[in-house]
Design an enzyme around this catalytic site. Structure first.
Site, PDB file in Angstrom:
ATOM      1  CB  CYS A   9      -0.915  -0.001   1.224  1.00  0.00           C
ATOM      2  SG  CYS A   9      -2.276   1.187   1.116  1.00  0.00           S
ATOM      3  CG  ASP A 128      -3.504   0.266  10.454  1.00  0.00           C
ATOM      4  OD1 ASP A 128      -2.454  -0.090  11.017  1.00  0.00           O
ATOM      5  OD2 ASP A 128      -3.531   1.100   9.533  1.00  0.00           O
TER       6      ASP A 128
END
Length: 207
Positions: A9, A128
């Site tokens: 990412c 996360d």
């Protein structure tokens, strides 16, 4: 166990897209959040995404974005999956008629099963670390917060690198892993060697 999928990412450069694809990434993430050092514009993303071959999923990450902007990105870019990291409700995520994953910001007190129940239409939950603002900040969260009976596709993120991803995959057995800062030479600047080592670490765990 199925093969663990891998998403790289926060791509901002053509050579980093090429390195991630060449190393065997399953998905590439592009950040449309102006406050991020990995932010790309629609025009920049179009040039980067044009390099992505078939069967590599293009993921677009948004944080409380204006719906008109999301629709413009969808109209102009070959986005395969949406990723929401802000305060979006399920209705917000569904309005675009595209598959999406929802980020959960993990810390003590977060009931992941209850959170997931608020997003039954999500294709998966990305876990996360909780930090002030949005994004995990390259921090590892306490993996014991993940319920052992969690039965939704889980994308593990937050502070992963080649140094810990093998252990993470062996312990958690996620559907996928997501990495950004853990394969960088600098903010938004990926390191091809680090990407290769990260993917090798995932494959070692799968083996």
């Amino acid at each position: 166990m199925p093969r663990t999928r891998i998403k790289i990412c926060g791509l901002t450069r053509a050579q980093d897209v090429d390195a991630a694809v060449g190393a065997g990434a399953d998905a590439l993430g592009f950040v449309f959040y102006p406050a991020s050092p990995r932010h790309v514009t629609i025009d920049q993303a179009a040039a980067l995404m044009a390099r992505v071959p078939p069967f590599v999923t293009i993921v677009a990450l948004f944080v409380n974005a204006d719906p008109a902007f999301v629709r413009e990105a969808l109209a102009r870019l070959p986005i395969g999956l949406l990723q929401f990291h802000g305060d979006e409700s399920e209705a917000d995520c569904l309005q675009y008629g595209r598959p999406y994953i929802r980020a959960a910001r993990m810390r003590a007190g977060v009931d992941l099963i209850e959170y997931a129940a608020c997003f039954p239409s999500a294709r998966g939950l990305l876990l996360d670390a909780f930090v002030e603002g949005y994004g995990g900040g390259g921090k590892v969260f306490d993996w014991s917060l993940i319920p052992p009976d969690f039965d939704r596709p889980l994308i593990l993120s937050g502070g992963l690198s080649a140094d810990n991803v093998t252990e993470a995959v062996r312990r958690i057995r996620p559907w996928a892993v997501d990495v950004s800062s853990g394969v960088e030479a600098g903010k938004g600047i990926k390191d091809a060697g680090a990407i290769a080592r990260f993917i090798s670490g995932v494959r070692d765990a799968d083996g």
